[in-house]
Scaffold this motif. Sequence first.
Motif, mmCIF file in Angstrom:
data_model
loop_
_atom_site.group_PDB
_atom_site.id
_atom_site.type_symbol
_atom_site.label_atom_id
_atom_site.label_comp_id
_atom_site.label_asym_id
_atom_site.label_seq_id
_atom_site.Cartn_x
_atom_site.Cartn_y
_atom_site.Cartn_z
ATOM 1 N N UNK A 101 -32.657 38.101 41.118
ATOM 2 C CA UNK A 101 -33.314 37.835 42.391
ATOM 3 C C UNK A 101 -32.477 36.983 43.346
ATOM 4 N N UNK A 102 -32.375 37.444 44.600
ATOM 5 C CA UNK A 102 -31.690 36.667 45.640
ATOM 6 C C UNK A 102 -32.669 36.143 46.671
ATOM 7 N N UNK A 117 -38.554 31.816 46.569
ATOM 8 C CA UNK A 117 -37.120 31.624 46.788
ATOM 9 C C UNK A 117 -36.767 32.280 48.119
ATOM 10 N N UNK A 143 -25.355 25.513 49.435
ATOM 11 C CA UNK A 143 -25.847 24.508 48.506
ATOM 12 C C UNK A 143 -26.148 25.198 47.171
ATOM 13 N N UNK A 144 -25.892 24.503 46.091
ATOM 14 C CA UNK A 144 -26.251 25.066 44.785
ATOM 15 C C UNK A 144 -27.156 24.094 44.050
ATOM 16 N N UNK A 145 -28.063 24.650 43.301
ATOM 17 C CA UNK A 145 -28.910 23.800 42.481
ATOM 18 C C UNK A 145 -28.957 24.425 41.091
ATOM 19 N N UNK A 147 -29.951 25.663 37.540
ATOM 20 C CA UNK A 147 -31.196 26.346 37.206
ATOM 21 C C UNK A 147 -31.164 26.617 35.717
ATOM 22 N N UNK B 139 -19.200 38.460 34.855
ATOM 23 C CA UNK B 139 -20.477 38.883 35.438
ATOM 24 C C UNK B 139 -21.489 37.750 35.371
ATOM 25 N N UNK B 141 -20.895 34.600 35.212
ATOM 26 C CA UNK B 141 -20.493 33.529 36.131
ATOM 27 C C UNK B 141 -20.949 33.869 37.556
ATOM 28 N N UNK B 143 -23.368 35.838 38.372
ATOM 29 C CA UNK B 143 -24.832 35.754 38.405
ATOM 30 C C UNK B 143 -25.288 34.305 38.494
ATOM 31 N N UNK B 144 -24.606 33.434 37.723
ATOM 32 C CA UNK B 144 -25.009 32.026 37.719
ATOM 33 C C UNK B 144 -24.829 31.434 39.115
ATOM 34 N N UNK B 145 -23.694 31.771 39.743
ATOM 35 C CA UNK B 145 -23.416 31.248 41.073
ATOM 36 C C UNK B 145 -24.527 31.681 42.038
ATOM 37 N N UNK B 146 -24.829 32.959 42.025
ATOM 38 C CA UNK B 146 -25.856 33.457 42.945
ATOM 39 C C UNK B 146 -27.228 32.863 42.637
ATOM 40 N N UNK B 147 -27.512 32.745 41.340
ATOM 41 C CA UNK B 147 -28.810 32.177 40.957
ATOM 42 C C UNK B 147 -28.931 30.745 41.455
ATOM 43 N N UNK B 148 -27.832 29.985 41.314
ATOM 44 C CA UNK B 148 -27.885 28.580 41.737
ATOM 45 C C UNK B 148 -27.993 28.467 43.252
ATOM 46 N N UNK B 149 -27.309 29.355 43.949
ATOM 47 C CA UNK B 149 -27.421 29.347 45.410
ATOM 48 C C UNK B 149 -28.843 29.696 45.847
ATOM 49 N N UNK B 150 -29.432 30.665 45.139
ATOM 50 C CA UNK B 150 -30.807 31.046 45.453
ATOM 51 C C UNK B 150 -31.760 29.910 45.095
ATOM 52 N N UNK B 151 -31.486 29.276 43.968
ATOM 53 C CA UNK B 151 -32.334 28.181 43.480
ATOM 54 C C UNK B 151 -32.438 27.062 44.523
#
Lengths: 365, 165, 198
Positions: A101-102, A117, A143-145, A147, B139, B141, B143-151
């Motif tokens: 999910x984005x 989100x 920004x990164x958080x 998760x 892959x 990594x 995904x983690x980057x995108x997930x954290x940005x989304x988070x």
Amino acid sequence: MYVAVKGGEAAIANAHRLLDDRRRGDRSVPVLTLDQITQQLALAVDRVMAEGSLYDPELAAMAVKQARGDLIEAIFLLRAYRTTLPRFAASKPIDTGAMKIERRISATYKDLPGGQLLGPTFDYTHRLIEPDMADDRPVPEPERRSCDRHESAPRVTDILGADAMIEPDGEGTPEREPADLTRSPRTFPADRDARLQALARGDEGFLLALGYSTQRGYGRTHPFVGEIRIGEVEVEIELPELGFPVAIGRVKVTECQMISQFKGSKSEPPQFTRGYGLVFGQSERKAMSMSLVDRALRAEEFDEERVSPAQDEEFVLAHSDNVQATGFVEHLKLPHYVDFQAELELLRRMRSEQQYEDAHKEAAQ
Amino acid sequence: MTVSAKHRSHEQQVDAQIEARRRAMAAFAQAGSTFLADAWERLGAGRTALPVRGPEVGLVMVRGRAGGGGAPFNLGEASVTRASVRLEDRDGAVVGHAMVLGRDPDKAGLAARFDALWQVGDQRERIETEVVAPIEEALAEGDRKRTEETEATRVDFFTMVRGED
Amino acid sequence: MSFTQSQTAIDGGFLDPAFDAQGVFARLLTAISRPGTVVDLGVCCRSPAPLSMAQGALLLAIADGDTPVFVEEGSEAMAEWLAFHTGARIGEPSEAQFAIVSRPSREWLERLPLGTLAYPDRSATVLVEVESLKDGHSFTLEGPGINGTSRIVLAGLLDDFAEFRKANHALFPCGLDLVFTCGSELLALPRSTIVTEV
């Protein structure tokens, strides 16, 4: 009599050469690269893929460039390209529940599992043109958080469905291949699978206007966005030579679950019903419009009176495709000299007949 | 061990092997073609792979489900490239297959070669550690980057208290 | 355990898929537009039983994922071969676009798609392997693509063939198109051709 008129070859060749020149524009300005288009005009590329009904960002970017940014022309190019390729297989249905999910929002549940989100959204911007767009200012990293929790984000309809407050998805009929309007002509009444395919590749503007019309009272619905989610899903193919499904890559899609009230019927209790939108790429306007129109087209299922354009399956499906529409509208500019000549003759005859009659009447008086 | 238990454990073995091959094929399909070409230089050097079919570009029809979980419908097509190659081995020939999203004949050919080499077996462990694992890590990594940005765009609701209590 | 699928599934396709398919298609077009003309597709593929060489070549050239194939006495090896090389799957008679049957009999007019008046093209093409396209019973042909009349000679399981043709012709514009194959050769009898036994 049919009179063939020849000529224009040189004019056409020169016109196309002029088109090439105008497309390129001022040679001192650097030429657009495909990467620039896929990266910086990503939503235009997404729209071309969705309505061109072909997922291939690089090709879509080429089409956008060749069409000088005319997106319907680019969609046309993509549609034409796809006809040259053999189809190897159909994928297993994508699982939007397992999406990376984005963006994911719900207008119905503030605290839905998995959370809200926002992702890269235009929402809450002030719609003021930013002077920064005029030059190449450095853009900060997002920004990164971290998760760590592995909270799943179930589709909101699965949450509501658990309380039986919302109509279920219904079972697929595995023995029947879904309708495919690229293979066999439309027939009416159409099943929902055929409608969803037509809507998924339908014109965003047309569907937006129809969706809007349902909100304004043309086809009464009282919709809520149950959920919108955008992100990548895996595409899996079952290859006959393997006997098991393999993942071949990912595509980005936008999904919208629109929820609307239903007062119930003899067999069904009052509950929420649903419209569904699923579109290639990031395009929530299109996915939302699609879900509104999908719901409106289900009028028959819920014994609703069909009174509005958005509920009229034949009207919607016959006019939602912008390549068909542009072909028929734009053909009017091609030579119709003979047709027109015939109509002109007809008018002249009608006039002279009228004059004759008038003269006759006068004489009689 | 009873006969049926033996049969079962054989089935489990087969399932585990299919699962491992599925994972490997999914990784090859999502790798970059230069990465695969470099890896083939190291792992497949000296092997001849003959084309059986392709590489050829075509389409797959991507399907969705009505409502997300209902009856399937045709969403739209995606471009793919597929290839099948035959790898000669001491014990005969092994055929490797690949289908990858996008139009990249080189990548599809390499992915098919790796699928064949993976099946041959003697290089399987090296393929797993030197090819499959790095692709999966890359892959993950991404995904983690995108997930954290989304988070970072998660809405944390809080209730405002207004006025005196 | 081994993942290697049966070699027959992989082997025996066209050596040069694009040009071989075009060559077969061109010859097939000649056969269909000039009903009764025997064309030789040559040795261009190795098809597993029960497909003859001409049947295999025809399917390689024009079958694909959108054309279910019915085979009266199919085999798993053949199904795998067809799936690998063409993407076509084995289907029931009622959905078949191509049907490989042992004899052209009236039975198939009830079991295979005949097309509809709106879409007469949605019908099956029937492939039948015969013992000979040179010796045997003589038939006279007339209809589109034939200058006056012409004659073909067939040998094989043709007991109720005349009856089948009559019933098929009565369905026009619907009906089945027929291709007789023998080894690497074939001749076509589209539904528009009138066949009479001599």
